[in-house]
Enzyme design. Sequence first.
Site, PDB file in Angstrom:
ATOM      1  N   HIS A 195       0.836  -1.211   0.000  1.00 14.32           N
ATOM      2  CA  HIS A 195       0.000   0.000   0.000  1.00 14.32           C
ATOM      3  C   HIS A 195       0.874   1.266   0.000  1.00 14.32           C
ATOM      4  O   HIS A 195       1.938   1.300   0.617  1.00 14.32           O
ATOM      5  CB  HIS A 195      -0.887  -0.016   1.249  1.00 14.32           C
ATOM      6  CG  HIS A 195      -1.937   1.028   1.248  1.00 14.32           C
ATOM      7  ND1 HIS A 195      -1.821   2.207   1.954  1.00 14.32           N
ATOM      8  CD2 HIS A 195      -3.131   1.099   0.598  1.00 14.32           C
ATOM      9  CE1 HIS A 195      -2.907   2.942   1.773  1.00 14.32           C
ATOM     10  NE2 HIS A 195      -3.718   2.293   0.950  1.00 14.32           N
ATOM     11  N   SER A 396      -8.224 -13.717  -5.285  1.00 13.29           N
ATOM     12  CA  SER A 396      -8.470 -12.278  -5.195  1.00 13.29           C
ATOM     13  C   SER A 396      -9.924 -11.937  -5.527  1.00 13.29           C
ATOM     14  O   SER A 396     -10.546 -12.576  -6.374  1.00 13.29           O
ATOM     15  CB  SER A 396      -7.553 -11.536  -6.167  1.00 13.29           C
ATOM     16  OG  SER A 396      -7.891 -10.174  -6.182  1.00 13.29           O
TER      17      SER A 396
HETATM   18  C1  PLP Z   1      -3.536  -3.580   1.831  1.00 12.78           C
HETATM   19  C2  PLP Z   1      -3.812  -2.258   2.474  1.00 12.78           C
HETATM   20  N1  PLP Z   1      -2.989  -1.791   3.419  1.00 12.78           N
HETATM   21  C3  PLP Z   1      -3.191  -0.622   4.029  1.00 12.78           C
HETATM   22  C4  PLP Z   1      -4.260   0.169   3.687  1.00 12.78           C
HETATM   23  C5  PLP Z   1      -4.440   1.492   4.364  1.00 12.78           C
HETATM   24  O1  PLP Z   1      -5.565   1.479   5.167  1.00 12.78           O
HETATM   25  P1  PLP Z   1      -6.294   2.835   5.621  1.00 12.78           P
HETATM   26  O2  PLP Z   1      -6.680   3.543   4.374  1.00 12.78           O
HETATM   27  O3  PLP Z   1      -7.433   2.335   6.457  1.00 12.78           O
HETATM   28  O4  PLP Z   1      -5.312   3.617   6.436  1.00 12.78           O
HETATM   29  C6  PLP Z   1      -5.156  -0.264   2.700  1.00 12.78           C
HETATM   30  C7  PLP Z   1      -6.294   0.571   2.296  1.00 12.78           C
HETATM   31  O5  PLP Z   1      -6.901   0.405   1.274  1.00 12.78           O
HETATM   32  C8  PLP Z   1      -4.929  -1.507   2.076  1.00 12.78           C
HETATM   33  O6  PLP Z   1      -5.744  -1.984   1.123  1.00 12.78           O
END
Ligand code: PLP
Length: 446
Positions: A195, A396
């Site tokens: 992310h 997925s």
């Molecule tokens: C795999 C993954 N990690 C982290 C995040 C970040 O989460 P947040 O937007 O709740 O901070 C997301 C959000 O879409 C995600 O899909």
Amino acid sequence: MDMTNSSAVVDSRCSVMFHPVSTDRASAGRVDGPGPGRPWSAVMNSREHDDYATEGMPPPLSPDSGDLKITDGPAPGAGRSDDELLRRIAEWGIERRQWLVGFPVNLDFDYRPLADFLAVSLNNVGSPYTPSGYQMSTKPFERAVLDFFAGVAGAEPGEVEGYITNGGTESNIFGVRLGIRRYPDAVFYASADAHYSVDKFAALFSMDVTKVDVGADGGMDIEALADACRRHPGRPAVVLATVGTTMTGAADDVAAIRPALRRAGVERLHLHVDGAFGGLIVPFIDGYGPWAFDAGADSVAVSGHKMIGLPVPSGIVLARREQLEGVRHYLPQVDTDDHTLTGSRNGLNPLLIWWALRRLGRDGLAERARHCLDIAEYAERLLAAGGAEPRRCPHSVIVSFDRPSERVLRDWHLLDSGDRTHFVAMPHITRDHVERLCRDLGGARR
Ligand SMILES: Cc1ncc(COP(=O)(O)O)c(C=O)c1O
């Protein structure tokens, strides 16, 4: 399997779900393809869409900023006209569930029975495991949620502790920070598809992230990770593995990481699993196997607003108890122990998540995960039939396909990713969404 029936089962099992998706505004009929010899891509940008586009779609509301201005005293509109505006915005938001197919959020929930809590100031400051001087907390509910997630993440009872965060990013910051505290000289690794917030919080820690390529299945190439570690002999590693990437839904092979790094000579490893998205999908796939603590993880993040559904973002983070010792301290100002990252903590979200999980149980979550996977498969089939070149990683719920027109992207809440976009099968999405999207892509009129 008949998906219409299957979504009906999901609806009846999950009483946190909102009223069943209505089909009176949209056709639930047969899929009209783009016509013989005419792929959807050929008609995606054609004029014939423009009328079809907004059929049944409530227009977005954009209140005039002048009307929203906050004044020295009560504003002229404060009262009935403000309430009416907000009611219409809320209705518009609820109606979006018919059209939002491109984001990993579940829109099928209704927490209005808990509205009394909008008149209570809830605050879970400090650790969920000790009371604080502030009495209006929901810590017993938070602990029940954490215990449940510990089981889903493959931990033994009492092996892990954590707290409910403001979202995936805070959960990941918490887990990675534990690793950096354990091994201040560590190199930080994550997959190239991790992310985007990983780059943001690496900067917060004044660290670089070593990005590791993904393999053909979309998961991190574990041999490439081991090779990257070999280039830093003697250095510890903090690895953020992703289970369900935001853009492809692919999962890293968590169980393979610790053994591979051991072979590469890494003796000190903190393994954090970002299961924000996939953490409530893969545990329910038959035969998937260990993915979190049972696969060698030290800390694990899962989202509250993705598969469960909440009106505001929320997350869960858990870590092995012994690793929390270094970050635990007593806060005399509020008379509580604390291992969390923030000061005041949201006490409403734990209550909402607990309420939803009490209704769903593990079986309800499993049903949801199966529903999403079935819908993703259905979308893949229909998009292929229309020539939109769909692709999907193993396990997925995300199906990428050829980028449609701006108008289709906007109406269906789809993200623009260059020449592709993504359909994300979440619990509020039914076969009807897929069929209407595909009809729209094809420009076919009913
Ligand atoms: C795999 C993954 N990690 C982290 C995040 C970040 O989460 P947040 O937007 O709740 O901070 C997301 C959000 O879409 C995600 O899909």
